[in-house]
Motif scaffolding. Structure first.
Motif, PDB file in Angstrom:
ATOM      1  N   GLY A 135      16.615  33.312 -39.363  1.00  0.00           N
ATOM      2  CA  GLY A 135      17.343  32.242 -40.026  1.00  0.00           C
ATOM      3  C   GLY A 135      16.743  30.877 -39.758  1.00  0.00           C
ATOM      4  O   GLY A 135      16.649  30.045 -40.662  1.00  0.00           O
ATOM      5  N   VAL A 136      16.328  30.650 -38.533  1.00  0.00           N
ATOM      6  CA  VAL A 136      15.685  29.384 -38.192  1.00  0.00           C
ATOM      7  C   VAL A 136      14.390  29.213 -38.991  1.00  0.00           C
ATOM      8  O   VAL A 136      14.078  28.113 -39.481  1.00  0.00           O
ATOM      9  CB  VAL A 136      15.401  29.306 -36.676  1.00  0.00           C
ATOM     10  N   VAL A 137      13.641  30.295 -39.158  1.00  0.00           N
ATOM     11  CA  VAL A 137      12.392  30.243 -39.932  1.00  0.00           C
ATOM     12  C   VAL A 137      12.695  29.907 -41.392  1.00  0.00           C
ATOM     13  O   VAL A 137      12.016  29.080 -42.014  1.00  0.00           O
ATOM     14  CB  VAL A 137      11.641  31.584 -39.832  1.00  0.00           C
ATOM     15  N   VAL A 138      13.746  30.528 -41.956  1.00  0.00           N
ATOM     16  CA  VAL A 138      14.118  30.248 -43.350  1.00  0.00           C
ATOM     17  C   VAL A 138      14.552  28.792 -43.506  1.00  0.00           C
ATOM     18  O   VAL A 138      14.136  28.102 -44.443  1.00  0.00           O
ATOM     19  CB  VAL A 138      15.249  31.198 -43.805  1.00  0.00           C
TER      20      VAL A 138
ATOM     21  N   LEU B  37      24.084  22.768 -44.585  1.00  0.00           N
ATOM     22  CA  LEU B  37      25.209  22.611 -43.664  1.00  0.00           C
ATOM     23  C   LEU B  37      26.049  23.883 -43.616  1.00  0.00           C
ATOM     24  O   LEU B  37      26.568  24.265 -42.569  1.00  0.00           O
ATOM     25  CB  LEU B  37      26.070  21.420 -44.085  1.00  0.00           C
ATOM     26  N   GLU B  38      26.211  24.542 -44.772  1.00  0.00           N
ATOM     27  CA  GLU B  38      26.966  25.794 -44.806  1.00  0.00           C
ATOM     28  C   GLU B  38      26.275  26.873 -43.978  1.00  0.00           C
ATOM     29  O   GLU B  38      26.917  27.657 -43.283  1.00  0.00           O
ATOM     30  CB  GLU B  38      27.133  26.272 -46.245  1.00  0.00           C
ATOM     31  N   VAL B  39      24.952  26.896 -44.070  1.00  0.00           N
ATOM     32  CA  VAL B  39      24.187  27.901 -43.342  1.00  0.00           C
ATOM     33  C   VAL B  39      24.361  27.729 -41.835  1.00  0.00           C
ATOM     34  O   VAL B  39      24.433  28.708 -41.081  1.00  0.00           O
ATOM     35  CB  VAL B  39      22.695  27.808 -43.726  1.00  0.00           C
ATOM     36  N   VAL B  40      24.439  26.476 -41.388  1.00  0.00           N
ATOM     37  CA  VAL B  40      24.589  26.206 -39.958  1.00  0.00           C
ATOM     38  C   VAL B  40      26.031  26.421 -39.502  1.00  0.00           C
ATOM     39  O   VAL B  40      26.288  27.042 -38.466  1.00  0.00           O
ATOM     40  CB  VAL B  40      24.143  24.764 -39.641  1.00  0.00           C
ATOM     41  N   LEU B  41      26.979  25.901 -40.287  1.00  0.00           N
ATOM     42  CA  LEU B  41      28.385  25.943 -39.882  1.00  0.00           C
ATOM     43  C   LEU B  41      29.030  27.305 -40.098  1.00  0.00           C
ATOM     44  O   LEU B  41      29.949  27.685 -39.369  1.00  0.00           O
ATOM     45  CB  LEU B  41      29.173  24.868 -40.634  1.00  0.00           C
ATOM     46  N   GLY B  42      28.570  28.076 -41.113  1.00  0.00           N
ATOM     47  CA  GLY B  42      29.159  29.372 -41.407  1.00  0.00           C
ATOM     48  C   GLY B  42      29.134  30.329 -40.224  1.00  0.00           C
ATOM     49  O   GLY B  42      30.189  30.825 -39.787  1.00  0.00           O
TER      50      GLY B  42
ATOM     51  N   ALA C 292      20.289  30.798 -47.948  1.00  0.00           N
ATOM     52  CA  ALA C 292      19.537  29.561 -47.737  1.00  0.00           C
ATOM     53  C   ALA C 292      18.177  29.598 -48.412  1.00  0.00           C
ATOM     54  O   ALA C 292      17.592  28.546 -48.700  1.00  0.00           O
ATOM     55  CB  ALA C 292      19.362  29.304 -46.241  1.00  0.00           C
ATOM     56  N   ALA C 293      17.666  30.805 -48.663  1.00  0.00           N
ATOM     57  CA  ALA C 293      16.358  30.921 -49.306  1.00  0.00           C
ATOM     58  C   ALA C 293      16.430  30.714 -50.810  1.00  0.00           C
ATOM     59  O   ALA C 293      15.390  30.725 -51.483  1.00  0.00           O
ATOM     60  CB  ALA C 293      15.755  32.301 -48.997  1.00  0.00           C
ATOM     61  N   SER C 294      17.628  30.513 -51.360  1.00  0.00           N
ATOM     62  CA  SER C 294      17.780  30.340 -52.806  1.00  0.00           C
ATOM     63  C   SER C 294      16.959  29.178 -53.373  1.00  0.00           C
ATOM     64  O   SER C 294      16.351  29.325 -54.441  1.00  0.00           O
ATOM     65  CB  SER C 294      19.258  30.161 -53.161  1.00  0.00           C
ATOM     66  N   PRO C 295      16.913  28.000 -52.718  1.00  0.00           N
ATOM     67  CA  PRO C 295      16.077  26.923 -53.269  1.00  0.00           C
ATOM     68  C   PRO C 295      14.598  27.296 -53.347  1.00  0.00           C
ATOM     69  O   PRO C 295      13.894  26.878 -54.273  1.00  0.00           O
ATOM     70  CB  PRO C 295      16.299  25.768 -52.272  1.00  0.00           C
ATOM     71  N   ILE C 296      14.124  28.086 -52.374  1.00  0.00           N
ATOM     72  CA  ILE C 296      12.732  28.547 -52.422  1.00  0.00           C
ATOM     73  C   ILE C 296      12.531  29.459 -53.620  1.00  0.00           C
ATOM     74  O   ILE C 296      11.558  29.326 -54.378  1.00  0.00           O
ATOM     75  CB  ILE C 296      12.372  29.289 -51.122  1.00  0.00           C
ATOM     76  N   ALA C 297      13.466  30.398 -53.800  1.00  0.00           N
ATOM     77  CA  ALA C 297      13.379  31.305 -54.947  1.00  0.00           C
ATOM     78  C   ALA C 297      13.503  30.544 -56.260  1.00  0.00           C
ATOM     79  O   ALA C 297      12.843  30.875 -57.250  1.00  0.00           O
ATOM     80  CB  ALA C 297      14.464  32.377 -54.836  1.00  0.00           C
ATOM     81  N   ALA C 298      14.356  29.506 -56.272  1.00  0.00           N
ATOM     82  CA  ALA C 298      14.521  28.704 -57.478  1.00  0.00           C
ATOM     83  C   ALA C 298      13.230  27.986 -57.849  1.00  0.00           C
ATOM     84  O   ALA C 298      12.876  27.893 -59.027  1.00  0.00           O
ATOM     85  CB  ALA C 298      15.655  27.692 -57.279  1.00  0.00           C
ATOM     86  N   ALA C 299      12.517  27.471 -56.855  1.00  0.00           N
ATOM     87  CA  ALA C 299      11.240  26.800 -57.123  1.00  0.00           C
ATOM     88  C   ALA C 299      10.229  27.773 -57.719  1.00  0.00           C
ATOM     89  O   ALA C 299       9.483  27.432 -58.653  1.00  0.00           O
ATOM     90  CB  ALA C 299      10.697  26.203 -55.825  1.00  0.00           C
ATOM     91  N   LEU C 300      10.211  29.003 -57.195  1.00  0.00           N
ATOM     92  CA  LEU C 300       9.290  30.011 -57.727  1.00  0.00           C
ATOM     93  C   LEU C 300       9.666  30.390 -59.152  1.00  0.00           C
ATOM     94  O   LEU C 300       8.794  30.501 -60.029  1.00  0.00           O
ATOM     95  CB  LEU C 300       9.309  31.241 -56.825  1.00  0.00           C
ATOM     96  N   LEU C 301      10.956  30.571 -59.418  1.00  0.00           N
ATOM     97  CA  LEU C 301      11.405  30.929 -60.761  1.00  0.00           C
ATOM     98  C   LEU C 301      11.147  29.792 -61.745  1.00  0.00           C
ATOM     99  O   LEU C 301      10.803  30.034 -62.904  1.00  0.00           O
ATOM    100  CB  LEU C 301      12.897  31.267 -60.731  1.00  0.00           C
TER     101      LEU C 301
END
Length: 227
Positions: free
Chosen positions: A199-202, A174-179, A36-45
């Motif tokens: 996970g909630v913090v992320v 949704l995947e993060v919640v449902l998985g 789930a943190a991938s979008p954050i990392a993507a913004a940094l990259l």
């Protein structure tokens, strides 16, 4: 596809392989919350590689996401060094693929996704033992390959070109919640308290970043000249 497509193929192959390795050593919740943190990392990259500006709100979101990941690392179900390491590699590789796809949205990356899974087969094939797979496991492997890794990645890649990154991030949450929920229902895998807290913090960090109002994204291909 060009160099951009090859880059997406390699990054997606690394992310796919790391995803499977991580699931073998860590809980579903730990792996998906890290993803789930991938979008954050993507913004940094994107800021580093493309010079895209990072707002104050996005900067705060990155700090919050880092805190959430820190809470999960080393906790029960994290999978230790191998589980955390594979999850981290998955997150970074996925973020790089997102950045390349958004930067070259004039190119269809569906062939790149197909190539990425071929690369996974070529790398993992020599280590496999097909004779040890029973009929029941074969059904699950086919469902995993065709639906989750195949169709899921193709649809995600197509959607990434058509909507803004914030919408992509919100939908994939949704995947993060449902998985973890389905893992709990199907195999009784209950995530540790620190995993849930982290996970909630992320997820909160991703929501903080993706709900920020941004200018509308042009549907015109990145390399096309304006009329």
């Amino acid at each position: 596809m060009g160099i951009a497509g090859l880059g997406v193929a390699v990054c997606t192959a690394i992310a796919s392989g790391s995803f499977i390795v991580a699931l073998n050593h860590a809980t579903v919740a730990n792996v998906l919350f890290m993803q789930a943190a991938s979008p954050i990392a993507a913004a940094l990259l994107a800021w580093i590689a493309l010079g895209e500006p990072i707002t104050a709100r996005a900067g705060v979101a990155m700090g919050v996401a880092l805190l959430g990941v820190g809470l999960m690392v080393g906790g029960p179900g994290s999978g230790g060094l191998l589980g955390v390491g594979a999850s981290f590699v998955m997150m970074v590789a996925f973020a790089v693929a997102i950045v390349i796809t958004r930067h070259r949205r004039d190119i269809s990356m569906v062939p790149a996704i197909c190539l990425s899974q071929l690369l996974v087969v070529l790398v993992a094939g020599p280590f496999s033992q097909p004779a040890t797979i029973g009929e029941r496991d074969l059904v699950f492997l086919v469902l995993l390959g065709v639906c989750q890794m195949g169709l899921g990645l193709v649809l995600f890649t197509m959607g990434t070109r058509l909507i803004v990154a914030s919408e992509v991030a919100l939908i994939t949450l949704l995947e993060v919640v449902l998985g973890p929920f389905w893992a709990w229902v199907a195999v009784g895998e209950t995530p540790a308290l620190m995993t849930v807290v982290g996970g909630v913090v992320v997820v909160a960090a991703v929501l903080l970043q993706t709900t920020e109002k941004t200018p509308a994204l042009s549907r015109r291909p990145a390399t096309a000249r304006p009329p």
